[in-house]
Design a protein around this motif. Structure first.
Motif, PDB file in Angstrom:
ATOM      1  N   MET A   1      71.768 -13.535  -0.527  1.00 52.99           N
ATOM      2  CA  MET A   1      71.023 -14.559  -1.232  1.00 52.99           C
ATOM      3  C   MET A   1      70.253 -15.387  -0.212  1.00 52.99           C
ATOM      4  SD  MET A   1      73.604 -15.793  -4.312  1.00 52.99           S
ATOM      5  CE  MET A   1      74.426 -16.973  -3.333  1.00 52.99           C
ATOM      6  N   ILE A   2      69.059 -15.702  -0.561  1.00 60.01           N
ATOM      7  CA  ILE A   2      68.217 -16.508   0.317  1.00 60.01           C
ATOM      8  C   ILE A   2      68.090 -17.901  -0.286  1.00 60.01           C
ATOM      9  CG2 ILE A   2      65.920 -16.760   1.312  1.00 60.01           C
ATOM     10  CD1 ILE A   2      65.693 -13.685   1.118  1.00 60.01           C
ATOM     11  N   GLY A   3      68.603 -18.882   0.429  1.00 56.34           N
ATOM     12  CA  GLY A   3      68.475 -20.275   0.015  1.00 56.34           C
ATOM     13  C   GLY A   3      69.168 -20.659  -1.278  1.00 56.34           C
ATOM     14  N   PRO A   4      70.386 -20.185  -1.522  1.00 56.11           N
ATOM     15  CA  PRO A   4      71.061 -20.568  -2.769  1.00 56.11           C
ATOM     16  C   PRO A   4      71.585 -22.000  -2.686  1.00 56.11           C
ATOM     17  CG  PRO A   4      72.568 -19.361  -1.403  1.00 56.11           C
ATOM     18  CD  PRO A   4      71.236 -19.354  -0.690  1.00 56.11           C
ATOM     19  N   ALA A   6      74.256 -24.974  -2.506  1.00 57.32           N
ATOM     20  CA  ALA A   6      75.529 -25.041  -1.777  1.00 57.32           C
ATOM     21  C   ALA A   6      76.671 -24.541  -2.655  1.00 57.32           C
ATOM     22  CB  ALA A   6      75.792 -26.474  -1.340  1.00 57.32           C
ATOM     23  N   GLU A   7      77.584 -23.837  -2.061  1.00 57.79           N
ATOM     24  CA  GLU A   7      78.783 -23.295  -2.702  1.00 57.79           C
ATOM     25  C   GLU A   7      78.498 -22.211  -3.738  1.00 57.79           C
ATOM     26  OE1 GLU A   7      82.161 -25.797  -3.485  1.00 57.79           O
ATOM     27  OE2 GLU A   7      81.134 -27.496  -2.559  1.00 57.79           O
ATOM     28  N   SER A   8      77.309 -21.637  -3.721  1.00 59.49           N
ATOM     29  CA  SER A   8      77.024 -20.495  -4.590  1.00 59.49           C
ATOM     30  C   SER A   8      77.786 -19.285  -4.068  1.00 59.49           C
ATOM     31  CB  SER A   8      75.528 -20.165  -4.578  1.00 59.49           C
ATOM     32  OG  SER A   8      74.788 -21.210  -5.121  1.00 59.49           O
ATOM     33  N   ILE A   9      78.069 -18.351  -4.950  1.00 63.09           N
ATOM     34  CA  ILE A   9      78.708 -17.111  -4.516  1.00 63.09           C
ATOM     35  C   ILE A   9      77.874 -15.927  -4.995  1.00 63.09           C
ATOM     36  CG2 ILE A   9      81.040 -18.061  -4.450  1.00 63.09           C
ATOM     37  CD1 ILE A   9      81.574 -16.583  -7.116  1.00 63.09           C
ATOM     38  N   ALA A  10      77.945 -14.856  -4.248  1.00 62.50           N
ATOM     39  CA  ALA A  10      77.324 -13.593  -4.639  1.00 62.50           C
ATOM     40  C   ALA A  10      78.296 -12.499  -4.232  1.00 62.50           C
ATOM     41  CB  ALA A  10      75.990 -13.403  -3.945  1.00 62.50           C
ATOM     42  N   LYS A  31      86.496 -22.210 -11.991  1.00 56.27           N
ATOM     43  CA  LYS A  31      87.623 -23.138 -12.110  1.00 56.27           C
ATOM     44  C   LYS A  31      87.565 -24.218 -11.030  1.00 56.27           C
ATOM     45  CE  LYS A  31      92.503 -23.644 -11.359  1.00 56.27           C
ATOM     46  NZ  LYS A  31      92.530 -24.334 -10.074  1.00 56.27           N
ATOM     47  N   HIS A  32      87.236 -23.810  -9.819  1.00 58.81           N
ATOM     48  CA  HIS A  32      87.156 -24.755  -8.704  1.00 58.81           C
ATOM     49  C   HIS A  32      86.156 -25.878  -9.000  1.00 58.81           C
ATOM     50  CE1 HIS A  32      86.862 -26.302  -4.617  1.00 58.81           C
ATOM     51  NE2 HIS A  32      85.549 -26.134  -4.692  1.00 58.81           N
ATOM     52  N   HIS A  33      85.047 -25.529  -9.615  1.00 60.96           N
ATOM     53  CA  HIS A  33      83.998 -26.516  -9.863  1.00 60.96           C
ATOM     54  C   HIS A  33      84.188 -27.288 -11.164  1.00 60.96           C
ATOM     55  CE1 HIS A  33      81.505 -25.726  -6.400  1.00 60.96           C
ATOM     56  NE2 HIS A  33      81.877 -24.465  -6.528  1.00 60.96           N
ATOM     57  N   VAL A  34      84.758 -26.656 -12.163  1.00 59.30           N
ATOM     58  CA  VAL A  34      84.930 -27.312 -13.462  1.00 59.30           C
ATOM     59  C   VAL A  34      86.243 -28.089 -13.525  1.00 59.30           C
ATOM     60  CG1 VAL A  34      85.096 -26.891 -15.949  1.00 59.30           C
ATOM     61  CG2 VAL A  34      83.484 -25.593 -14.574  1.00 59.30           C
ATOM     62  N   GLN A  35      87.241 -27.618 -12.822  1.00 63.08           N
ATOM     63  CA  GLN A  35      88.559 -28.242 -12.726  1.00 63.08           C
ATOM     64  C   GLN A  35      89.201 -28.523 -14.089  1.00 63.08           C
ATOM     65  OE1 GLN A  35      88.063 -31.618 -10.111  1.00 63.08           O
ATOM     66  NE2 GLN A  35      87.717 -30.303  -8.358  1.00 63.08           N
ATOM     67  N   PRO A  36      89.402 -27.471 -14.877  1.00 62.71           N
ATOM     68  CA  PRO A  36      90.069 -27.670 -16.159  1.00 62.71           C
ATOM     69  C   PRO A  36      91.522 -28.091 -15.956  1.00 62.71           C
ATOM     70  CG  PRO A  36      89.815 -25.344 -15.696  1.00 62.71           C
ATOM     71  CD  PRO A  36      89.101 -26.087 -14.608  1.00 62.71           C
ATOM     72  N   SER A  37      92.060 -28.777 -16.931  1.00 66.75           N
ATOM     73  CA  SER A  37      93.454 -29.210 -16.868  1.00 66.75           C
ATOM     74  C   SER A  37      94.059 -29.086 -18.258  1.00 66.75           C
ATOM     75  CB  SER A  37      93.539 -30.658 -16.391  1.00 66.75           C
ATOM     76  OG  SER A  37      92.941 -31.514 -17.342  1.00 66.75           O
ATOM     77  N   LYS A  38      95.351 -29.306 -18.342  1.00 61.62           N
ATOM     78  CA  LYS A  38      96.015 -29.249 -19.639  1.00 61.62           C
ATOM     79  C   LYS A  38      95.431 -30.310 -20.574  1.00 61.62           C
ATOM     80  CE  LYS A  38     100.561 -28.882 -21.696  1.00 61.62           C
ATOM     81  NZ  LYS A  38     101.996 -28.806 -21.456  1.00 61.62           N
TER      82      LYS A  38
END
Length: 96
Positions: A1-4, A6-10, A31-38
Motif C-alpha cells: 500500500m502506498i500512503g495508507p 496510519a494503522e491500516s492493514i493489508a 476489534k482493536h479500533h472499535v473496542q467492543p465490550s459487554k
C-alpha cells in the motif's frame, strides 16, 4: 500500500480472494479500533461469504462482543444501493 492511513492493514493473497485467516486478521484489527465490550457490543453487518462462517471467526467474534449479521444471498442489489446507483455506472465508464 502506498500512503495508507496510519494503522491500516493489508494482507495480500496470491488469488486475491478472502479466506477465514485473512478475515480473522481483519476482525482483530476491527476489534482493536472499535473496542467492543459487554456493555457496548458491536453489530457487524456482512455478506454471506464463507470466510465469515468459519468456527474460529465465529468464536472470536462471540468472545469479543462482536455480533455478526449476514445478509441473505443475492440481495446486494437491494441492500447496497450505492453498488447499483453509483459504483456500477462509475465502473462502466472507467473500465468501459
Amino acid at each position: 500500500m502506498i500512503g495508507p492511513p496510519a494503522e491500516s492493514i493489508a494482507v495480500p493473497r496470491e488469488t486475491g480472494w478472502m479466506n477465514a485467516e485473512i478475515f480473522l486478521t481483519w476482525l482483530q484489527h476491527f476489534k482493536h479500533h472499535v473496542q467492543p465490550s459487554k456493555e457496548n457490543p458491536v453489530l457487524l453487518i456482512l455478506d454471506g461469504h464463507g470466510s465469515r462462517k468459519e468456527l474460529a471467526v465465529i468464536e472470536y467474534a462471540r468472545n469479543n462482543n462482536i455480533h455478526m449479521l449476514s445478509t441473505p444471498p443475492h440481495t446486494t442489489h437491494r441492500l447496497q444501493r450505492l453498488d447499483r446507483v453509483f459504483f456500477n455506472p462509475f465502473k462502466a465508464v472507467q473500465c468501459g
